[in-house]
Design a protein around this motif. Structure first.
Motif, PDB file in Angstrom:
ATOM      1  N   UNK A 192       0.841  -1.202   0.000  1.00 20.18           N
ATOM      2  CA  UNK A 192       0.000   0.000   0.000  1.00 20.18           C
ATOM      3  C   UNK A 192       0.878   1.255   0.000  1.00 20.18           C
ATOM      4  N   UNK A 193       0.369   2.345  -0.558  1.00 22.36           N
ATOM      5  CA  UNK A 193       1.129   3.610  -0.582  1.00 22.36           C
ATOM      6  C   UNK A 193       1.467   4.007   0.857  1.00 22.36           C
ATOM      7  N   UNK A 194       2.737   4.323   1.086  1.00 15.43           N
ATOM      8  CA  UNK A 194       3.175   4.692   2.422  1.00 15.43           C
ATOM      9  C   UNK A 194       3.559   3.500   3.272  1.00 15.43           C
ATOM     10  N   UNK A 195       3.411   2.305   2.724  1.00 11.10           N
ATOM     11  CA  UNK A 195       3.732   1.093   3.474  1.00 11.10           C
ATOM     12  C   UNK A 195       5.079   0.524   3.092  1.00 11.10           C
ATOM     13  N   UNK A 196       5.376  -0.641   3.627  1.00  6.06           N
ATOM     14  CA  UNK A 196       6.700  -1.233   3.445  1.00  6.06           C
ATOM     15  C   UNK A 196       6.654  -2.693   3.005  1.00  6.06           C
ATOM     16  N   UNK A 226       0.909  -6.524   0.314  1.00  2.99           N
ATOM     17  CA  UNK A 226      -0.408  -6.779   0.902  1.00  2.99           C
ATOM     18  C   UNK A 226      -1.451  -6.984  -0.199  1.00  2.99           C
ATOM     19  N   UNK A 227      -1.369  -6.161  -1.252  1.00  2.00           N
ATOM     20  CA  UNK A 227      -2.352  -6.214  -2.342  1.00  2.00           C
ATOM     21  C   UNK A 227      -1.836  -7.103  -3.474  1.00  2.00           C
ATOM     22  N   UNK A 268      -8.767 -12.448   0.099  1.00  2.00           N
ATOM     23  CA  UNK A 268      -7.939 -11.312  -0.291  1.00  2.00           C
ATOM     24  C   UNK A 268      -6.671 -11.862  -0.959  1.00  2.00           C
ATOM     25  N   UNK A 289      -7.671  -6.731   6.351  1.00  3.44           N
ATOM     26  CA  UNK A 289      -7.052  -5.948   5.270  1.00  3.44           C
ATOM     27  C   UNK A 289      -6.674  -4.557   5.780  1.00  3.44           C
ATOM     28  N   UNK A 290      -7.608  -3.913   6.496  1.00  2.00           N
ATOM     29  CA  UNK A 290      -7.324  -2.569   7.013  1.00  2.00           C
ATOM     30  C   UNK A 290      -6.163  -2.615   8.018  1.00  2.00           C
ATOM     31  N   UNK A 317      -3.793  -4.742   7.907  1.00  2.00           N
ATOM     32  CA  UNK A 317      -2.605  -4.960   7.078  1.00  2.00           C
ATOM     33  C   UNK A 317      -2.060  -3.653   6.520  1.00  2.00           C
ATOM     34  N   UNK A 318      -2.933  -2.687   6.308  1.00  2.00           N
ATOM     35  CA  UNK A 318      -2.514  -1.368   5.818  1.00  2.00           C
ATOM     36  C   UNK A 318      -1.941  -0.539   6.965  1.00  2.00           C
ATOM     37  N   UNK A 365       1.417  -1.560   8.895  1.00  2.00           N
ATOM     38  CA  UNK A 365       2.748  -1.303   8.328  1.00  2.00           C
ATOM     39  C   UNK A 365       2.994   0.195   8.184  1.00  2.00           C
ATOM     40  N   UNK A 366       2.198   0.993   8.905  1.00  2.00           N
ATOM     41  CA  UNK A 366       2.446   2.428   8.951  1.00  2.00           C
ATOM     42  C   UNK A 366       1.834   3.219   7.812  1.00  2.00           C
ATOM     43  N   UNK A 367       1.041   2.565   6.958  1.00  2.00           N
ATOM     44  CA  UNK A 367       0.358   3.285   5.878  1.00  2.00           C
ATOM     45  C   UNK A 367      -0.978   3.823   6.397  1.00  2.00           C
ATOM     46  N   UNK A 421      -7.422   6.148   3.661  1.00  2.00           N
ATOM     47  CA  UNK A 421      -7.629   7.411   2.947  1.00  2.00           C
ATOM     48  C   UNK A 421      -8.309   8.536   3.731  1.00  2.00           C
TER      49      UNK A 421
END
Lengths: 339, 339
Positions: free
Chosen positions: A153-157, A160-161, A253, B297-298, B300-301, B304-306, B309
């Protein structure tokens, strides 16, 4: 076009024969062989090498590792009036889509909008075959499916997707439909693999390494994660794909699909959705006039020298039935050795 | 927070009073005033300055130029079973959405999926108010609307698309919903205007000049066209928005909306769609368990620090009812002079 040392020329019938032989040799049931084979033929016909004969190698691996049910019997599952739910029984998605399509069209025409939810399928192909099957009925189509978790995900490391494609189609009277079909990842994973093999660096913006830092080293990128296209917007769209074709329809997922794969490197397993909208269900008799009015938008795009998304694909489709296609000799020999 | 020379502190009730006074002063009918005012309050409440009190200036200009019907009476138009069609009668979109929402919810719950098509409306706000009104009923929501033609297609040279936002919402039990809402243009037009006023260059990738060449000069960019986000993928999505909320529902494209505006600089005029999906229509009694499964899923986002929206928006929403908001004194005085 003639054969040479590296490439071999095939007619589309040759491609079809090859696909049938390879799929049968690897144990795919007779109910599935023609449907999967036609997807491969469609890829070659449209000049999409990545979705043509090359994809047979994915099918083989998926069959050999037992990650697809070769004798799956898809069945319609009860759902609400504008919903078509098909359990693919662990088989390739094509047979489930084939079973659900007539009911999707019927329900979209009856209610104005309908959704097809395919569960427990193995999806290895592009989404445009499904999209075009819907637009052929004069309906507007929107489809998506998760894949394996390779994208951060954007901003992640961390991954996941999936590469999570989104595809859309609009029927054009007496013309090829307007169709787009793209991954929400910045690139296909295969692109990075090609750079790795060629020993070339990859552009910034494609991947991060295992520590979450941007990298132009393909090796480090493959060990880390792909990025989404378009920063946080692409990341949001990828999240939407996970939700719509995952939990919304009771399916996996991309992270769950990758865990299910368990290192087999088989094609992703899970769900797919296709939404169909009937313009006549919204506009009644005025629908045709408004569908025709959309042509001004397409002319506005092509008239300033910009391309419509599937132009090259449709151009190839007009050429290849007579001209045939060429595929890598090495790939052909690998497939025919085992077939 | 206290007033100073440049900023003024308001409670959300102050914002509401201000919006009511301004809208009434400029002739908006009583049926519309509370609905439009609450959109303005929601913008300030959520810390979105661009969609708060500042937007009243757009409302005023649209009212003054006669580009909105201040006494519009929206009405439901007959359509297919899973379609809700509302003719906004040339008014602001809020009243039409307000009228269509209960029927959209009812039809989504009856059929599993439904689509709301609003025609002939003036849309000046974000799409998340509509999205959240749908997710509040436990439904999944997807919305889009064209705007004015300020954005060039990828590979093109001239404006054709609007900023064409896409918004999506997913209901989360006992939590704020997952919501995104973004323009398919690389940036908002206002961002370029801010750079122009500050005499600062804009980043490459935002605009092209009137000859279709990339430019970092905001003046040249405003005279040319914005670009879409994410290259040809963003351009494809923007095309989809034009089609879905334009010809599909018998309404204007962004180019037609700009022509209709005829230099008035009023808010865009045309259509909007909202698709609502009921998880229970697909999954029956299993829906709640799968909606809960989406939480992984959320996690998971965020794990990782992301960011999700709308996180900052929801955080502001918890803060501003007690703390109030600050707006530019100049803007406040401009609005109160005329109110």
């Amino acid at each position: 076009m003639a054969d040479d040392k590296t490439m071999i020329h095939l007619s589309l019938d040759d491609v079809r024969d090859l696909a049938y032989r390879v799929l049968r040799r690897h144990g795919l049931g007779e109910a599935h062989v023609p449907l999967v084979a036609e997807t491969i033929v469609a890829g070659e016909r449209d000049g999409c090498a990545a979705h043509g004969v090359y994809r047979l190698t994915n099918c083989i691996r998926t069959l050999e590792t037992g990650k697809v049910n070769p004798h799956a019997v898809p069945r319609i599952v009860p759902a609400a009036g504008a919903v078509v739910r098909v359990d693919a029984d662990g088989g390739f998605a094509q047979a489930a889509f084939d079973q659900g399509l007539p009911l999707l069209v019927e329900k979209a025409q009856a209610h104005g909008i309908a959704i097809l939810a395919i569960n427990h399928c193995v999806h290895f192909a592009a989404l445009w075959p499904e999209i075009e099957a819907v637009t052929a009925h004069g309906l507007v189509a929107l489809a998506c499916t998760p894949s394996h978790a390779w994208v951060a995900p954007a901003g992640g490391t961390a991954p996941l997707f999936g590469t999570n494609p989104i595809a859309f189609g609009w029927p054009r009277p007496d013309r090829d439909p307007y169709v787009f079909d793209f991954a929400t990842s910045a690139v296909a994973r295969g692109e990075i693999e090609l750079h790795r093999r060629a020993g070339k660096p990859i552009p910034e913006g494609w991947t991060i390494d295992a520590q979450g830092n941007p990298t132009t080293d393909p090796e480090a990128g493959l060990a880390g994660a792909l990025l989404t296209f378009g920063g946080h917007k692409g990341s949001a769209l990828s999240t939407m794909v996970e939700l719509l074709a995952g939990p919304l329809i009771g399916d996996m997922t991309s992270a769950e699909s990758l865990a299910h794969d368990d290192g087999a490197l088989a094609s992703p397993y899970g769900g797919e959705i296709v939404i169909a909208i009937d313009p006549a269900g919204i506009l009644g008799e005025a629908a045709a006039a408004h569908i025709a009015r959309a042509e001004a938008l397409f002319e506005g795009i092509t008239g300033q020298g910009a391309r419509l998304p599937s132009e090259r694909r449709f151009a190839a489709r007009r050429r290849t039935p007579a001209e045939g296609v060429t595929i890598a000799r090495e790939l052909y020999e690998e497939l025919t050795r085992t077939a």
